[in-house]
Design a protein around this motif. Structure first.
Motif, PDB file in Angstrom:
ATOM      1  N   LEU A   1       0.820  -1.217   0.000  1.00 33.18           N
ATOM      2  CA  LEU A   1       0.000   0.000   0.000  1.00 33.18           C
ATOM      3  C   LEU A   1       0.852   1.266   0.000  1.00 33.18           C
ATOM      4  CD1 LEU A   1      -2.598  -1.076   2.734  1.00 33.18           C
ATOM      5  CD2 LEU A   1      -2.823  -1.266   0.246  1.00 33.18           C
ATOM      6  N   ILE A   2       2.107   1.142  -0.361  1.00 32.34           N
ATOM      7  CA  ILE A   2       3.039   2.270  -0.252  1.00 32.34           C
ATOM      8  C   ILE A   2       2.657   3.391  -1.229  1.00 32.34           C
ATOM      9  CG2 ILE A   2       5.445   2.977  -0.591  1.00 32.34           C
ATOM     10  CD1 ILE A   2       6.227   0.166   0.399  1.00 32.34           C
ATOM     11  N   LYS A   3       2.473   4.586  -0.643  1.00 34.22           N
ATOM     12  CA  LYS A   3       2.111   5.762  -1.443  1.00 34.22           C
ATOM     13  C   LYS A   3       3.178   6.843  -1.404  1.00 34.22           C
ATOM     14  CE  LYS A   3      -2.879   5.137  -0.881  1.00 34.22           C
ATOM     15  NZ  LYS A   3      -4.166   5.751  -0.448  1.00 34.22           N
ATOM     16  N   SER A   4       4.074   6.750  -0.428  1.00 35.01           N
ATOM     17  CA  SER A   4       5.100   7.785  -0.274  1.00 35.01           C
ATOM     18  C   SER A   4       6.467   7.118  -0.190  1.00 35.01           C
ATOM     19  CB  SER A   4       4.823   8.604   0.990  1.00 35.01           C
ATOM     20  OG  SER A   4       5.787   9.605   1.177  1.00 35.01           O
ATOM     21  N   LEU A   5       7.384   7.547  -1.073  1.00 38.37           N
ATOM     22  CA  LEU A   5       8.721   6.959  -1.138  1.00 38.37           C
ATOM     23  C   LEU A   5       9.768   8.049  -0.949  1.00 38.37           C
ATOM     24  CD1 LEU A   5      10.357   4.333  -1.803  1.00 38.37           C
ATOM     25  CD2 LEU A   5      10.454   5.173  -4.159  1.00 38.37           C
ATOM     26  N   HIS A   6      10.651   7.847   0.049  1.00 41.45           N
ATOM     27  CA  HIS A   6      11.725   8.793   0.331  1.00 41.45           C
ATOM     28  C   HIS A   6      13.056   8.067   0.127  1.00 41.45           C
ATOM     29  CE1 HIS A   6       8.987  11.621   2.644  1.00 41.45           C
ATOM     30  NE2 HIS A   6       8.255  10.535   2.497  1.00 41.45           N
ATOM     31  N   PHE A   7      13.780   8.446  -0.920  1.00 41.24           N
ATOM     32  CA  PHE A   7      15.077   7.830  -1.237  1.00 41.24           C
ATOM     33  C   PHE A   7      16.148   8.881  -1.023  1.00 41.24           C
ATOM     34  CE2 PHE A   7      18.269   6.424  -4.506  1.00 41.24           C
ATOM     35  CZ  PHE A   7      18.683   5.296  -3.808  1.00 41.24           C
ATOM     36  N   TYR A   8      16.967   8.707   0.031  1.00 37.54           N
ATOM     37  CA  TYR A   8      17.888   9.762   0.446  1.00 37.54           C
ATOM     38  C   TYR A   8      19.086   9.923  -0.490  1.00 37.54           C
ATOM     39  CZ  TYR A   8      15.270   9.301   4.832  1.00 37.54           C
ATOM     40  OH  TYR A   8      14.277   9.245   5.768  1.00 37.54           O
ATOM     41  N   GLY A   9      19.416   8.898  -1.274  1.00 38.93           N
ATOM     42  CA  GLY A   9      20.580   8.983  -2.148  1.00 38.93           C
ATOM     43  C   GLY A   9      20.225   9.541  -3.515  1.00 38.93           C
ATOM     44  N   LYS A  10      21.214   9.564  -4.405  1.00 36.02           N
ATOM     45  CA  LYS A  10      20.982   9.955  -5.790  1.00 36.02           C
ATOM     46  C   LYS A  10      20.254   8.825  -6.506  1.00 36.02           C
ATOM     47  CE  LYS A  10      23.168  14.012  -6.221  1.00 36.02           C
ATOM     48  NZ  LYS A  10      22.552  15.246  -6.754  1.00 36.02           N
ATOM     49  N   CYS A  11      19.164   9.158  -7.137  1.00 36.09           N
ATOM     50  CA  CYS A  11      18.327   8.154  -7.777  1.00 36.09           C
ATOM     51  C   CYS A  11      18.483   8.214  -9.293  1.00 36.09           C
ATOM     52  CB  CYS A  11      16.867   8.381  -7.396  1.00 36.09           C
ATOM     53  SG  CYS A  11      15.810   6.976  -7.727  1.00 36.09           S
ATOM     54  N   THR A  12      18.664   7.073  -9.918  1.00 34.17           N
ATOM     55  CA  THR A  12      18.790   7.003 -11.372  1.00 34.17           C
ATOM     56  C   THR A  12      17.432   6.720 -12.004  1.00 34.17           C
ATOM     57  OG1 THR A  12      19.231   4.629 -11.367  1.00 34.17           O
ATOM     58  CG2 THR A  12      21.132   6.111 -11.107  1.00 34.17           C
ATOM     59  N   LEU A  13      17.342   6.930 -13.294  1.00 36.82           N
ATOM     60  CA  LEU A  13      16.112   6.643 -14.023  1.00 36.82           C
ATOM     61  C   LEU A  13      15.774   5.155 -13.935  1.00 36.82           C
ATOM     62  CD1 LEU A  13      13.803   7.401 -15.910  1.00 36.82           C
ATOM     63  CD2 LEU A  13      15.376   7.162 -17.844  1.00 36.82           C
ATOM     64  N   GLN A  14      16.808   4.308 -14.013  1.00 34.40           N
ATOM     65  CA  GLN A  14      16.588   2.864 -13.943  1.00 34.40           C
ATOM     66  C   GLN A  14      16.005   2.462 -12.574  1.00 34.40           C
ATOM     67  OE1 GLN A  14      19.441   4.321 -15.049  1.00 34.40           O
ATOM     68  NE2 GLN A  14      18.973   3.954 -17.242  1.00 34.40           N
ATOM     69  N   ASN A  15      16.517   3.081 -11.507  1.00 34.19           N
ATOM     70  CA  ASN A  15      15.980   2.780 -10.179  1.00 34.19           C
ATOM     71  C   ASN A  15      14.520   3.224 -10.049  1.00 34.19           C
ATOM     72  OD1 ASN A  15      18.351   1.639  -9.341  1.00 34.19           O
ATOM     73  ND2 ASN A  15      19.046   3.396  -8.153  1.00 34.19           N
ATOM     74  N   LEU A  16      14.213   4.405 -10.587  1.00 34.37           N
ATOM     75  CA  LEU A  16      12.835   4.885 -10.532  1.00 34.37           C
ATOM     76  C   LEU A  16      11.883   3.955 -11.280  1.00 34.37           C
ATOM     77  CD1 LEU A  16      13.368   8.726 -10.993  1.00 34.37           C
ATOM     78  CD2 LEU A  16      12.348   7.615  -9.008  1.00 34.37           C
TER      79      LEU A  16
END
Length: 560
Positions: free
Chosen positions: A462-477
């Protein structure tokens, strides 16, 4: 069904969900919503621009005089003329979160026209400069009983004198930002009905005692957090002259408060009505000999007779050693940290009902602990906790109910996505996930997507909010959106050279993986913010967006 029965059913539902379900169902139900004279509770959570505009035109604008409760998160995304609070003449409760400081003056001036406003909660996303004006206007609200302010205030070199000229009927005041004793004492002169006070005292000031206009006999509950160089002298002077009727005192600070004999004299002479004494002292780089002596003083007959008991624990973090001195049960503490030297190693289980947020420092503390947190809904796993440990789920289940966890934060480096998914399979009600980094080393992204656990999590979470503290790549997204298909909000940072590709992917209306996404937050500097705003204005992106840059926290918000 009779209209009266339908209205009774509506009382159990959020009005926005009623609108979605029934407004376009048929003429009768639309009339029930439009023609009703019943009070209206508006709770504006995260929704798309298009959805909000339609809801605003259909419900909010035509029914402003019916609204008695109005709550809005993400207020910073709206123009000052979007909501005319001055026309909500029935408004009793107003909650506005993440307001821009430039919007405050207009909001406060409109509130003066509301005769029934009894509860006000405002938080700002950046610092408010003219805080004197805010206090003055709020204290003019003739029906106000509850007030909570969190104004992200900057630490000033000089605090100008606070001047007020009207008494306020406020009974419950929560100032969730820094304030000096001199400012607070001035506020109290104009709050003769105050019953509950909660605030942060953030620095030493040249505290000059101002005799209160009347003894605050109604003030029974006080909660204070002391920061900086606040001395016991100033703190004692404040209590003796303003808080002699209190029955409940919750206080947190540093080593300055760790003085049992002085507390004993203060309570015996001036705080004779005190029934609950809840103290918490966080002491870095402590002198253990001195602390042990104070601990003995806090175990004298004076404290035992009042059933006030204390514990002292030393533990290490990544950056410093710290000693924590705190009141034990029966006092209610919402946060608890399991760290070295602070786990409960008794033979019998100890149940802590009041704790909602549990932080675990390392795996050993889970294994050796006998505390149980039946109502915990927030779990933080610190950097030393390895979720690769095959016993971690069983150990966690011994101390809390994993099905109740709603917010999960994992701070370990190089997080394995498969292990994270395995942990999430035991936490089906998590709606907010926060983590520092992720690593696909040794486990390819395509292989991860083909794993049965990936398919299971993508269906049940049911996850609606995602907080990724590092640098995020397009592939990860791309992976995140497939794994968490209900995502509405993402907070992260992206390399400048990938910004355009990332936004084109996320904002593409044909991208079914991002169909629920409504709000982005990028950690970025002013240069990167300018570049993104320029991209949006150039119409190179496939969606009409609205942006807001928070220069205080270096964050850019994009809403569509």
């Amino acid at each position: 069904l009779a209209n009266e029965l339908i209205y009774d059913i509506f009382d159990y539902l959020d009005f926005y969900h009623i609108y979605l379900s029934f407004f376009n169902l048929n003429f009768r139900f639309r009339s029930l919503l439009i023609d009703s004279t019943l009070p209206l509770n508006i709770n504006l959570f995260l929704m798309s621009k298009t959805t909000f505009n339609q809801y605003n035109e259909d419900i909010i604008k035509p029914n402003q005089q019916r609204i008695d409760i109005f709550r809005l998160t993400n207020y910073y995304m709206f123009d000052k003329n979007t909501f005319l609070f001055s026309q909500m003449i029935s408004l009793q409760t107003l909650i506005l979160e993440t307001v821009r400081s430039v919007q405050m003056k207009d909001i406060i001036q409109q509130l003066i026209l509301l005769p029934n406003l009894s509860s006000l909660t405002i938080s700002t996303i950046n610092a408010v400069e003219n805080i004197d004006f805010i206090y003055k206007q709020i204290f003019r609200l003739t029906s106000l009983r509850y007030c909570k302010l969190s104004l992200s205030r900057k630490f000033p070199k000089h605090v100008p004198p606070l001047t007020l000229n009207e008494y306020s009927p406020v009974e419950h005041l929560n100032i969730d930002h820094g304030i000096g004793f001199d400012e607070l004492s001035t506020l109290l002169l104009y709050l003769p009905q105050l019953r509950h006070l909660s605030t942060h005292i953030w620095h030493k000031t040249d505290f000059i005692l101002k005799p209160p206009c009347a003894v605050l006999n109604n003030l029974t509950h006080v909660s204070l957090k002391l920061y900086g160089c606040v001395t016991f002298n100033d703190f004692e002077l404040f209590l003796v002259n303003y808080c002699t009727s209190i029955q409940f005192l919750r206080i947190s600070g540093d080593k300055e408060l760790l003085n049992a004999n002085r507390w004993k004299r203060l309570i015996s002479s001036s705080l004779t009505n005190l029934q609950t004494f809840d103290i918490k002292c966080e002491i870095r780089f402590a002198d253990n000999t001195e602390i042990k002596q104070e601990m003995k003083n806090f175990n004298s007959l004076f404290w035992i007779e009042r059933q006030w008991f204390f514990e002292c624990r030393a533990y290490s973090t990544k950056f410093y050693d710290e000693t924590l001195f705190y009141s034990t049960n029966p006092f209610r503490r919402k946060n608890y940290r399991l760290s070295q030297g602070k786990s409960n190693k008794n033979r019998f289980q100890t149940i802590l009902n009041s704790v909602h947020h549990v932080t675990i420092e390392d795996n050993n503390e889970i294994k050796e602990n006998t505390y149980y947190f039946p109502h915990a809904t927030i779990l933080t796993l610190a950097s030393k906790v390895s979720i690769n440990d095959i016993t971690i789920v069983n150990n966690l289940q011994r101390i809390l109910s994993l099905k109740q966890i709603q917010i999960l934060e994992i701070l370990s480096d190089h997080l394995c996505p498969l292990k994270m998914s395995e942990l999430l399979s035991y936490m089906p009600n998590v709606h907010t996930l926060k983590f520092r980094s992720i690593s696909f080393d040794g486990y390819g992204k395509k292989l991860f997507e083909q794993n049965p656990l990936f398919r299971l999590i993508s269906k049940i979470n049911l996850i609606k909010s995602l907080h990724f503290y590092g640098k995020c790549t397009l592939q990860n997204l791309e992976i995140f959106l497939k794994l968490f298909p209900n995502i509405q909000y993402i907070e992260t940072s992206v390399e400048l050279q990938q910004i355009q590709l990332v936004l084109q992917y996320l904002l593409n209306k044909t991208n079914t993986n991002a169909r629920h996404l409504k709000l982005l937050c990028f950690s970025c500097d002013g240069k990167e913010s300018h570049y993104i705003s320029k991209l949006i204005k150039s119409r190179l992106l496939p969606c009409d967006c609205k942006t807001m840059y928070d220069d205080q926290h270096s964050r850019l918000y994009i809403w569509w």
